[in-house]
Design a protein around this motif. Sequence first.
Motif, PDB file in Angstrom:
ATOM      1  N   PRO A 105       4.364   0.471   3.043  1.00 35.04           N
ATOM      2  CA  PRO A 105       4.928  -0.796   2.551  1.00 35.04           C
ATOM      3  C   PRO A 105       5.515  -0.684   1.147  1.00 35.04           C
ATOM      4  N   PHE A 106       4.845   0.041   0.257  1.00 34.30           N
ATOM      5  CA  PHE A 106       5.397   0.219  -1.089  1.00 34.30           C
ATOM      6  C   PHE A 106       6.712   0.984  -1.018  1.00 34.30           C
ATOM      7  N   GLY A 107       6.776   1.966  -0.132  1.00 34.95           N
ATOM      8  CA  GLY A 107       7.981   2.772  -0.001  1.00 34.95           C
ATOM      9  C   GLY A 107       9.173   1.986   0.498  1.00 34.95           C
ATOM     10  N   TRP A 108       8.991   1.198   1.575  1.00 43.33           N
ATOM     11  CA  TRP A 108      10.160   0.487   2.111  1.00 43.33           C
ATOM     12  C   TRP A 108      10.483  -0.789   1.332  1.00 43.33           C
ATOM     13  N   ARG A 109       9.643  -1.171   0.377  1.00 41.70           N
ATOM     14  CA  ARG A 109       9.954  -2.325  -0.489  1.00 41.70           C
ATOM     15  C   ARG A 109      10.415  -1.909  -1.886  1.00 41.70           C
ATOM     16  N   PHE A 110      10.259  -0.644  -2.226  1.00 44.50           N
ATOM     17  CA  PHE A 110      10.459  -0.188  -3.601  1.00 44.50           C
ATOM     18  C   PHE A 110      11.884  -0.406  -4.093  1.00 44.50           C
ATOM     19  N   TYR A 124       0.029  -6.348   2.932  1.00 45.73           N
ATOM     20  CA  TYR A 124      -0.106  -5.248   1.977  1.00 45.73           C
ATOM     21  C   TYR A 124       0.005  -3.889   2.662  1.00 45.73           C
ATOM     22  N   SER A 125      -0.402  -3.803   3.916  1.00 45.85           N
ATOM     23  CA  SER A 125      -0.414  -2.518   4.620  1.00 45.85           C
ATOM     24  C   SER A 125       0.424  -2.519   5.898  1.00 45.85           C
ATOM     25  N   SER A 126       1.201  -3.559   6.125  1.00 37.94           N
ATOM     26  CA  SER A 126       1.937  -3.659   7.383  1.00 37.94           C
ATOM     27  C   SER A 126       3.296  -4.324   7.165  1.00 37.94           C
ATOM     28  N   MET A 127       4.205  -4.086   8.104  1.00 39.35           N
ATOM     29  CA  MET A 127       5.485  -4.779   8.091  1.00 39.35           C
ATOM     30  C   MET A 127       5.313  -6.234   8.508  1.00 39.35           C
ATOM     31  N   PHE A 128       6.175  -7.093   7.980  1.00 38.71           N
ATOM     32  CA  PHE A 128       6.199  -8.487   8.406  1.00 38.71           C
ATOM     33  C   PHE A 128       7.621  -9.008   8.332  1.00 38.71           C
ATOM     34  N   PHE A 129       7.860 -10.078   9.040  1.00 37.36           N
ATOM     35  CA  PHE A 129       9.164 -10.728   9.122  1.00 37.36           C
ATOM     36  C   PHE A 129      10.251  -9.678   9.440  1.00 37.36           C
ATOM     37  N   ASP A 130      11.405  -9.750   8.765  1.00 36.21           N
ATOM     38  CA  ASP A 130      12.532  -8.886   9.125  1.00 36.21           C
ATOM     39  C   ASP A 130      12.414  -7.471   8.574  1.00 36.21           C
ATOM     40  N   GLU A 131      11.309  -7.151   7.938  1.00 37.39           N
ATOM     41  CA  GLU A 131      11.077  -5.753   7.591  1.00 37.39           C
ATOM     42  C   GLU A 131      11.085  -4.884   8.845  1.00 37.39           C
ATOM     43  N   ILE A 132      10.691  -5.469   9.974  1.00 40.30           N
ATOM     44  CA  ILE A 132      10.662  -4.706  11.217  1.00 40.30           C
ATOM     45  C   ILE A 132      12.057  -4.274  11.645  1.00 40.30           C
ATOM     46  N   TYR A 133      13.089  -4.930  11.089  1.00 42.86           N
ATOM     47  CA  TYR A 133      14.456  -4.519  11.363  1.00 42.86           C
ATOM     48  C   TYR A 133      14.946  -3.504  10.326  1.00 42.86           C
ATOM     49  N   PHE A 134      14.852  -3.864   9.050  1.00 42.13           N
ATOM     50  CA  PHE A 134      15.483  -3.056   8.008  1.00 42.13           C
ATOM     51  C   PHE A 134      14.657  -1.824   7.627  1.00 42.13           C
ATOM     52  N   GLY A 135      13.363  -2.001   7.396  1.00 40.63           N
ATOM     53  CA  GLY A 135      12.525  -0.849   7.073  1.00 40.63           C
ATOM     54  C   GLY A 135      12.456   0.138   8.225  1.00 40.63           C
ATOM     55  N   ARG A 136      12.295  -0.381   9.423  1.00 37.33           N
ATOM     56  CA  ARG A 136      12.238   0.479  10.607  1.00 37.33           C
ATOM     57  C   ARG A 136      13.551   1.231  10.789  1.00 37.33           C
ATOM     58  N   THR A 137      14.683   0.535  10.628  1.00 40.80           N
ATOM     59  CA  THR A 137      15.973   1.186  10.823  1.00 40.80           C
ATOM     60  C   THR A 137      16.222   2.249   9.764  1.00 40.80           C
ATOM     61  N   ALA A 138      15.766   2.003   8.538  1.00 41.43           N
ATOM     62  CA  ALA A 138      15.880   3.028   7.487  1.00 41.43           C
ATOM     63  C   ALA A 138      15.138   4.292   7.901  1.00 41.43           C
ATOM     64  N   SER A 176       0.825  -1.202   0.000  1.00 41.27           N
ATOM     65  CA  SER A 176       0.000   0.000   0.000  1.00 41.27           C
ATOM     66  C   SER A 176       0.868   1.264   0.000  1.00 41.27           C
ATOM     67  N   THR A 177       0.333   2.305  -0.592  1.00 46.17           N
ATOM     68  CA  THR A 177       0.961   3.627  -0.506  1.00 46.17           C
ATOM     69  C   THR A 177       0.152   4.545   0.409  1.00 46.17           C
ATOM     70  N   ARG A 178      -0.845   3.961   1.102  1.00 50.16           N
ATOM     71  CA  ARG A 178      -1.693   4.755   1.992  1.00 50.16           C
ATOM     72  C   ARG A 178      -1.776   4.080   3.357  1.00 50.16           C
ATOM     73  N   THR A 179      -0.809   4.412   4.202  1.00 51.75           N
ATOM     74  CA  THR A 179      -0.818   3.997   5.600  1.00 51.75           C
ATOM     75  C   THR A 179      -0.546   5.240   6.441  1.00 51.75           C
ATOM     76  N   PRO A 180      -0.855   5.226   7.734  1.00 49.06           N
ATOM     77  CA  PRO A 180      -0.647   6.412   8.575  1.00 49.06           C
ATOM     78  C   PRO A 180       0.781   6.944   8.497  1.00 49.06           C
ATOM     79  N   GLN A 181       0.886   8.272   8.387  1.00 49.05           N
ATOM     80  CA  GLN A 181       2.191   8.917   8.267  1.00 49.05           C
ATOM     81  C   GLN A 181       2.507   9.863   9.425  1.00 49.05           C
ATOM     82  N   THR A 182       1.507  10.164  10.240  1.00 48.24           N
ATOM     83  CA  THR A 182       1.735  11.055  11.385  1.00 48.24           C
ATOM     84  C   THR A 182       1.637  10.257  12.684  1.00 48.24           C
TER      85      THR A 182
END
Length: 585
Positions: free
Chosen positions: A250-255, A203-217, A78-84
């Motif tokens: 999710p689209f942003g941190w996977r792009f 589609y709208s949430s982090m899963f597996f090790d995204e919680i490490y790499f996407g979050r750290t980014a 998704s490109t529409r998840t909470p940003q604030t």
Amino acid sequence: MNSSKALLFMQILTVLPLALFLGIYTQGIVHTIIIIILLFALSVNVYLSIKHKPLKNYPLVLLLMGSFYIYVFYGLGSTRTPQTFYTLKDEQSVTLFDFEHKIPIDKVCYYVGIDKNVNFTLEYHGKTRWNTFYRYENAYPYSFRWRCISYRIKTDKVLLRITKNEMMLGEVRFSYHDKYIPYQTKIPYLSDEANISVDTSYYSSMFFDEIYFGRTAYEIMHNINVYENTHPYLGKHLITPGIKLFGMTPFGWRFMNALFAGLLIFMAYYFALHLFKKHEYAFISAFLMTYSFMHLSQARVGLIDTFGVLFVFISYFYLYRFIVQQQLSRLLISGVFFGLAAAVKWSAVFAALGFMLIALYLLLSKYPLQKRFSGYKLLLYGVLSYGIVGFLVYAFSFFDIYGHTHSLQSIINYNTNMYHYHSTLQATHPYSSPWWSWPLDMKPMGYYKEIKQGFLSSINALGNPAIFWVGIVAVFYLFVMSIVRKSFETTFILLAFLGLYLPYIFVGRLMFIYHFYYAVPFLILAIVTMLKDGMERFVFVRKTYGIYLIIVVGLFLAFYPVLSGYVVPQSYVADWLKWFPTWWF
């Protein structure tokens, strides 16, 4: 098969799988138009072939890359998840949600940004006191994802109380029979994005090790103390451009991962073209990379391995160019990409074994090197390229840490902590697998799985059986041919593969099938080598190799749902795709 027929066949293999994919898995006018254009372009060349006229030469590698990008970006996220977000802290934040009058509630959903080992409670206002109906005690860092609680209450107020540490909270939703219930609160940002729907899937949430790499980014971008410090910095930095373009979605941190994966297809083509000197064999290499299961599943998850695999592959490419052209600049560029790969993940350092094996082969086989590269000088230039240039590139990748601390010691400490973590890790995991089982495809890596009302959404890393199992035969073939024929190209591919695979024999820590990803491009080149020899020596192979490629793409289309998270009936997966008990998708 003459050159005209071979070109037409390659175009058919490029166009039809994409048209079939769009017809099976997608819908809408845009996809229909794409199918019509593809089939029309193919029909033109079929007509020209029948009329014995020159075919239109479409750039096949670009078509393969375009096809892959459709496979990987379709339903990516998704490109529409909470940003604030608002940061709630222990002993500082008690958040009141006011509904003005008593109403029934049966579901509470909340979107967490960064969960810093938080504990909290949800309480509803009763007749005489506050009653706790939900207690969260951190067991897993649920970052950048929706969570929902089903609990029936009737109240006019709900209280969220932080009891330990802190978390960034994005949105809170209350509902009854799936109907949104508005509320008032003094805490900003918790209801400012009401047009965003709740979705707890991948589609709208982090899963597996995204919680490490996407979050750290995200933390690097916002100068927050980083959560993941068990891998070097570069991979997380490479994720950030996607977040800047598409938000912390999710689209942003996977792009960026998906984008780099397409470049690996181009490199598979380009490397094979230099090795085998024919576009047909280069096409086969790119084709197998396009329809590799592991390549797709790794590309669709916000991880960092694809960056490392691409850099290692390019490093070997320039090493090959150096040996053939004997220009020092090629070897130095190889060292640069080796440093970049190591700066993504230490798994890439295993490539050094392949470099040493290739150097040893050059010296023992008396390969015709120029005088300035012969003997011990080759080893010295290797140290210059990989030991000095590669190390400097690796060191410079920690510029962000130095920029914040102005201390080289902080970089040394970071690397020391990484080493300590990996050398002492004693964890267990149900999806872990030994090194020898990876080419056999015995135990996939399960990234995500959700079952709802008989429908399954699943994302798994495994190999295309037509690539992994044939690849086993191809590696043994290369071993025999490197002895019998003494071909440099054959030996180069074999030693590169072994250098990226054999070190795992001696790794005692937890391992998974995705560690084999680094060796997969060379497994594919091994298959192409075996096919090339067969096609040039046997008419039967030349006429029938296309059947193998059709099987590869057929398996890809069949298994696409369990590689991508595409929702299908659970019975389809159980009846057709679960070939072995350990294939648990």
